[in-house]
Design an enzyme around this catalytic site. Structure first.
Site, PDB file in Angstrom:
ATOM      1  N   CYS A 147      14.274  75.129  24.790  1.00 26.10           N
ATOM      2  CA  CYS A 147      13.935  75.657  26.119  1.00 26.10           C
ATOM      3  C   CYS A 147      12.417  75.566  26.294  1.00 26.10           C
ATOM      4  CB  CYS A 147      14.356  77.120  26.238  1.00 26.10           C
ATOM      5  SG  CYS A 147      16.142  77.340  26.236  1.00 26.10           S
ATOM      6  N   GLU A 190      34.709  53.141  34.617  1.00 27.46           N
ATOM      7  CA  GLU A 190      33.949  53.686  33.488  1.00 27.46           C
ATOM      8  C   GLU A 190      33.950  52.626  32.385  1.00 27.46           C
ATOM      9  OE1 GLU A 190      32.385  56.635  32.208  1.00 27.46           O
ATOM     10  OE2 GLU A 190      32.471  55.558  30.297  1.00 27.46           O
ATOM     11  N   CYS A 208      20.929  63.057  36.414  1.00 25.80           N
ATOM     12  CA  CYS A 208      20.103  64.067  35.737  1.00 25.80           C
ATOM     13  C   CYS A 208      18.692  63.524  35.522  1.00 25.80           C
ATOM     14  CB  CYS A 208      20.744  64.488  34.415  1.00 25.80           C
ATOM     15  SG  CYS A 208      20.939  63.128  33.279  1.00 25.80           S
TER      16      CYS A 208
HETATM   17  C1  LIG Z   1      26.280  61.050  33.169  1.00 25.73           C
HETATM   18  S1  LIG Z   1      27.812  60.541  32.552  1.00 25.73           S
HETATM   19  C2  LIG Z   1      28.843  61.029  33.900  1.00 25.73           C
HETATM   20  C3  LIG Z   1      30.302  61.085  33.573  1.00 25.73           C
HETATM   21  C4  LIG Z   1      31.153  61.794  34.628  1.00 25.73           C
HETATM   22  N1  LIG Z   1      30.865  61.337  35.966  1.00 25.73           N
HETATM   23  C5  LIG Z   1      30.990  63.283  34.525  1.00 25.73           C
HETATM   24  O1  LIG Z   1      30.366  63.870  35.421  1.00 25.73           O
HETATM   25  O2  LIG Z   1      31.477  63.885  33.572  1.00 25.73           O
HETATM   26  C6  LIG Z   1      27.686  58.800  32.684  1.00 25.73           C
HETATM   27  C7  LIG Z   1      28.924  58.015  32.327  1.00 25.73           C
HETATM   28  O3  LIG Z   1      28.613  56.621  32.502  1.00 25.73           O
HETATM   29  C8  LIG Z   1      29.274  55.887  31.498  1.00 25.73           C
HETATM   30  N2  LIG Z   1      28.540  54.610  31.377  1.00 25.73           N
HETATM   31  C9  LIG Z   1      27.392  54.379  30.705  1.00 25.73           C
HETATM   32  N3  LIG Z   1      27.014  53.103  30.871  1.00 25.73           N
HETATM   33  C10 LIG Z   1      27.937  52.506  31.662  1.00 25.73           C
HETATM   34  C11 LIG Z   1      28.082  51.203  32.193  1.00 25.73           C
HETATM   35  N4  LIG Z   1      27.184  50.246  31.931  1.00 25.73           N
HETATM   36  N5  LIG Z   1      29.137  50.939  32.991  1.00 25.73           N
HETATM   37  C12 LIG Z   1      30.041  51.924  33.268  1.00 25.73           C
HETATM   38  N6  LIG Z   1      29.955  53.169  32.786  1.00 25.73           N
HETATM   39  C13 LIG Z   1      28.917  53.471  31.989  1.00 25.73           C
HETATM   40  C14 LIG Z   1      29.211  56.784  30.281  1.00 25.73           C
HETATM   41  O4  LIG Z   1      30.216  56.425  29.355  1.00 25.73           O
HETATM   42  C15 LIG Z   1      29.435  58.165  30.915  1.00 25.73           C
HETATM   43  O5  LIG Z   1      30.798  58.484  30.958  1.00 25.73           O
END
Ligand SMILES: C[S@@+](CC[C@H](N)C(=O)[O-])C[C@H]1O[C@@H](n2cnc3c(N)ncnc32)[C@H](O)[C@@H]1O
Length: 457
Positions: free
Chosen positions: A101, A327, A401
């Site tokens: 934190c 995804e 984020c």
């Molecule tokens: C910030 S997380 C968000 C997941 C979901 N929307 C949630 O809120 O729980 C980003 C997601 O993008 C996926 N990801 C990362 N790189 C990617 C890519 N090149 N193409 C598709 N998905 C990807 C990751 O596996 C992960 O599940």
């Protein structure tokens, strides 16, 4: 008022080398907060990053090592304190202490103001209007449902906790007020367990909240022998874990597995080992509720890109929408498809690398609305494909984020003729400078915005 931070908390690691690089103490005024929560002052033309200092404060600082285009300054004393300075709720939250934190010393209302400013600054840097940023929605502290801890063997014991800021030192954390109690209760018992595992030298321990109990993933230098396996299995039973798995050079191996699951939008979803979860269940519910409300004015099919386990897909589908979830990772996508199938929801899934192959052309033309929630690197390829498409979804929701990559992607969409309606910061990371944000981006004029006040409590 003068305050001299005193180092507390047990740090495991080498003594700091900073002594050699530090200059004599100087007095500076802190101008603003940086993206990592450091106070920013000027040292000549370069920034000076001072952890633990707040905007408006006059502080005594020792300039030290280089960081990027500036230098790190070690806070010696607060000579004139900000009216927004508060006593940190956690005794380990002090400069040189736990790095988990970084903003416990700033009053909660001021933290919200700073997070709004961080998002607004990112928009300004990308050439967008900072006035688009709305007042943040916030999740209270003590709700974190995932944690990445570090462990280090010191003699016969193991120090388990978070790393100190800008250091590899591990600070022992026996109780963490930022964590959900389901995870916090595991900290002490886990340190004892690791101390008894001879193959544990140093490594990560990841915790995620789930049903019927949390998931624990432990890094080990070698697969556990029979005795260690028995100890791990006994620990999983005693602590009522949903899963305990070890990660060794031979791969990830569950030692105890009760098929943990979580709920997204009221739909139970199996939790594959090490899945991505939003930082809190409350934050996930906020994002899901906002997506449902923001896309309600549109008729037709939706897409959720970077869908993960379906934090956004499942609330949308449970609200009666047809959703195409895309995804890259196979495991969460399979869990999402299974959950939607069991619940009889209109969800299709597609495994696809959206960095290399974003949705484009006819795929976009068939969508009424689209949500994307990429990793910190952002979704530039997808933003470019949307900007270049002849027929586009009427509304986009961009979740991120990372304010910098969000702003960059929004700027690309605006270049392509989209209009950013609002950017809503969502504080899922209390006591830190991290901030989530959801932007509502329209193609068609006149679409109503959701009533954000409904989501404030
Ligand atoms: C910030 S997380 C968000 C997941 C979901 N929307 C949630 O809120 O729980 C980003 C997601 O993008 C996926 N990801 C990362 N790189 C990617 C890519 N090149 N193409 C598709 N998905 C990807 C990751 O596996 C992960 O599940």
């Amino acid at each position: 008022m003068s305050r001299r931070p005193r180092p507390r908390g047990a740090a495991a690691g080498s003594p700091k080398r900073r002594v050699a690089t530090e200059s004599a103490a100087i007095d500076v005024i802190i101008d603003s907060l940086g993206a990592r929560g450091d106070g920013l002052a000027r040292l000549g033309d370069a920034p000076l990053y001072v952890a633990g200092a707040l905007p408006g404060e006059r502080v005594s600082v020792r300039p030290g090592a280089r960081r990027g285009d500036g230098r790190v300054g070690r806070l010696e004393a607060v000579l004139e304190a900000s009216a927004d300075r508060v006593a940190p709720p956690c005794p380990l939250a002090h400069p040189g202490g736990c790095g988990g934190c970084t903003l416990q010393h700033l009053a909660p209302a001021a933290v919200q103001t700073e997070k709004r400013r961080l998002v607004a600054t990112a928009l300004t840097r990308a050439g967008l209007d900072p006035a688009l940023v709305a007042a943040p929605l916030a999740v209270p502290p003590g709700r974190r449902q995932r944690a990445s801890l570090s462990g280090k063997r010191i003699g016969k014991g193991v120090v388990l906790g978070f790393q100190a800021a800008a250091s590899h030192d591990v600070i022992a954390v026996g109780h963490c007020p930022a964590l959900h109690p389901d995870l916090d209760r595991l900290l002490g018992p886990l340190a004892e367990l690791l101390a008894g595992l001879t193959t544990f030298r140093a490594g990560g321990v990841r915790l995620q909240r789930a049903n019927p109990g949390p998931e624990v993933l432990i890094d080990l230098a070698a697969p556990p022998d029979l005795k260690a396996r028995q100890e791990l299995a006994a620990f999983a039973e005693t602590q009522r874990l949903g899963r305990l798995a070890v990660n060794s050079p031979e791969g990830l191996e569950p030692v105890a597995d009760h098929a943990p699951w979580i709920e997204l939008g009221g739909v139970p979803v199996g939790l594959p080992p090490g899945s991505f979860l939003q930082p809190s269940a409350e934050g996930a519910a906020l994002l899901g509720g906002l997506a449902v409300a923001a896309l309600a004015p549109l008729d037709g099919r939706l897409a959720d890109l970077f869908a993960g386990l379906g934090t956004l897909t499942l609330p949308l589908a449970a609200a009666g929408r047809a959703v195409h979830a895309v995804e890259a990772e196979a495991a969460p996508l399979k869990a999402l498809a299974g959950a939607a199938g069991r619940a009889g929801l209109a969800v299709t899934t597609e495994a696809r690398d959206l960095f290399r192959r974003p949705l484009a052309g006819a795929e976009l033309a068939g969508l009424a609305g689209l949500v994307f929630d990429p990793p910190r690197a952002g979704a530039l390829a997808q933003a470019e494909a949307l900007a270049e498409a002849a027929r586009r979804p009427l509304r986009l929701l961009a979740v991120s984020c990372n304010p910098a990559t969000l702003a960059r992607d929004l700027a690309r969409l605006v270049d392509g003729g989209h209009r950013v309606r609002t950017v809503l910061p969502i504080d899922q990371f209390p006591w830190t400078a991290h901030v989530e944000a959801m932007a509502i981006v329209d193609q068609a004029p006149g679409l109503p915005l959701p009533d954000l006040e409904r989501f404030r409590n």
